[in-house]
Design a protein around this motif. Structure first.
Motif, PDB file in Angstrom:
ATOM      1  N   VAL A  62       0.836  -1.204   0.000  1.00  0.00           N
ATOM      2  CA  VAL A  62       0.000   0.000   0.000  1.00  0.00           C
ATOM      3  C   VAL A  62       0.870   1.254   0.000  1.00  0.00           C
ATOM      4  O   VAL A  62       0.614   2.196  -0.753  1.00  0.00           O
ATOM      5  CB  VAL A  62      -0.978  -0.008   1.195  1.00  0.00           C
ATOM      6  CG1 VAL A  62      -1.667   1.339   1.359  1.00  0.00           C
ATOM      7  CG2 VAL A  62      -2.019  -1.105   1.016  1.00  0.00           C
ATOM      8  N   VAL A  63       1.914   1.273   0.824  1.00  0.00           N
ATOM      9  CA  VAL A  63       2.804   2.442   0.873  1.00  0.00           C
ATOM     10  C   VAL A  63       3.451   2.666  -0.490  1.00  0.00           C
ATOM     11  O   VAL A  63       3.524   3.802  -0.968  1.00  0.00           O
ATOM     12  CB  VAL A  63       3.862   2.290   1.990  1.00  0.00           C
ATOM     13  CG1 VAL A  63       4.951   3.341   1.875  1.00  0.00           C
ATOM     14  CG2 VAL A  63       3.197   2.365   3.365  1.00  0.00           C
ATOM     15  N   ASN A  64       3.904   1.614  -1.134  1.00  0.00           N
ATOM     16  CA  ASN A  64       4.505   1.753  -2.467  1.00  0.00           C
ATOM     17  C   ASN A  64       3.495   2.257  -3.487  1.00  0.00           C
ATOM     18  O   ASN A  64       3.820   3.104  -4.330  1.00  0.00           O
ATOM     19  CB  ASN A  64       5.114   0.424  -2.918  1.00  0.00           C
ATOM     20  CG  ASN A  64       6.347   0.065  -2.121  1.00  0.00           C
ATOM     21  OD1 ASN A  64       6.986   0.917  -1.517  1.00  0.00           O
ATOM     22  ND2 ASN A  64       6.666  -1.216  -2.083  1.00  0.00           N
ATOM     23  N   ALA A  65       2.262   1.754  -3.427  1.00  0.00           N
ATOM     24  CA  ALA A  65       1.225   2.200  -4.368  1.00  0.00           C
ATOM     25  C   ALA A  65       0.887   3.671  -4.136  1.00  0.00           C
ATOM     26  O   ALA A  65       0.721   4.441  -5.086  1.00  0.00           O
ATOM     27  CB  ALA A  65      -0.033   1.339  -4.223  1.00  0.00           C
ATOM     28  N   MET A  66       0.810   4.069  -2.882  1.00  0.00           N
ATOM     29  CA  MET A  66       0.497   5.468  -2.582  1.00  0.00           C
ATOM     30  C   MET A  66       1.671   6.380  -2.957  1.00  0.00           C
ATOM     31  O   MET A  66       1.458   7.492  -3.432  1.00  0.00           O
ATOM     32  CB  MET A  66       0.135   5.632  -1.110  1.00  0.00           C
ATOM     33  CG  MET A  66      -1.159   4.909  -0.720  1.00  0.00           C
ATOM     34  SD  MET A  66      -2.599   5.468  -1.632  1.00  0.00           S
ATOM     35  CE  MET A  66      -2.976   6.964  -0.735  1.00  0.00           C
TER      36      MET A  66
END
Length: 151
Positions: A62-66
């Motif tokens: 999720v952090v990478n996608a955001m």
């Protein structure tokens, strides 16, 4: 004759570009669906569902996608997922904000001793803690903390 070839190249290029744009739009749509952003009044963003707790592996994704969308964690919440002896498992959830230009950040979750060591390392590379939380499990007395450092 030279103009004819040039315009046909451009037309072909536009068609190929529209295919790429369509694929990019579909990929962005999937990321939005997976990350499920919603806006709050303070210009921060929550992952889909208020009560969505993420394992470390899910949180990394999720952090990478955001980050790919220009967002950084604004806050982090953490808790124990399993407090059985020898089976410490943590979960976390984030709120998001737009990343200011040239901002670096790092986040961690773990016991307070582990976080203290990460604090020292973060400070060495010019990051300062911008958010932290410590949670105590009432049954076991164990503590878990989570922190975000940014430049």
């Amino acid at each position: 004759m030279g103009l004819g070839r040039e315009s046909s190249k451009r037309a072909g290029s536009k068609r190929a570009g529209s295919k790429r744009t369509g694929r990019a739009s579909a990929a962005i749509g999937v990321l939005l669906l997976l990350a499920g952003c919603m806006t709050s009044g303070r210009a921060t963003y929550q992952t889909s569902g208020i009560d969505q707790w993420l394992t470390t592996e899910n949180a990394d994704a999720v952090v990478n996608a955001m980050a790919a969308k220009g967002m950084i964690p604004a806050t982090i919440d953490c808790r124990f997922a399993d407090t059985a002896p020898g089976q410490l498992a943590y979960v976390s959830k984030f709120t998001w904000k737009r990343a200011p230009a040239n901002t670096r950040y790092h986040w961690e979750i773990g016991d307070p001793t582990y976080l203290a060591s990460k604090e020292v390392k973060a400070n060495r590379i010019g990051l300062r803690r911008v958010f932290a939380k410590v949670v105590r499990d009432p049954a076991s007395g164990q503590k878990v903390g989570c922190s975000i450092w940014a430049s």
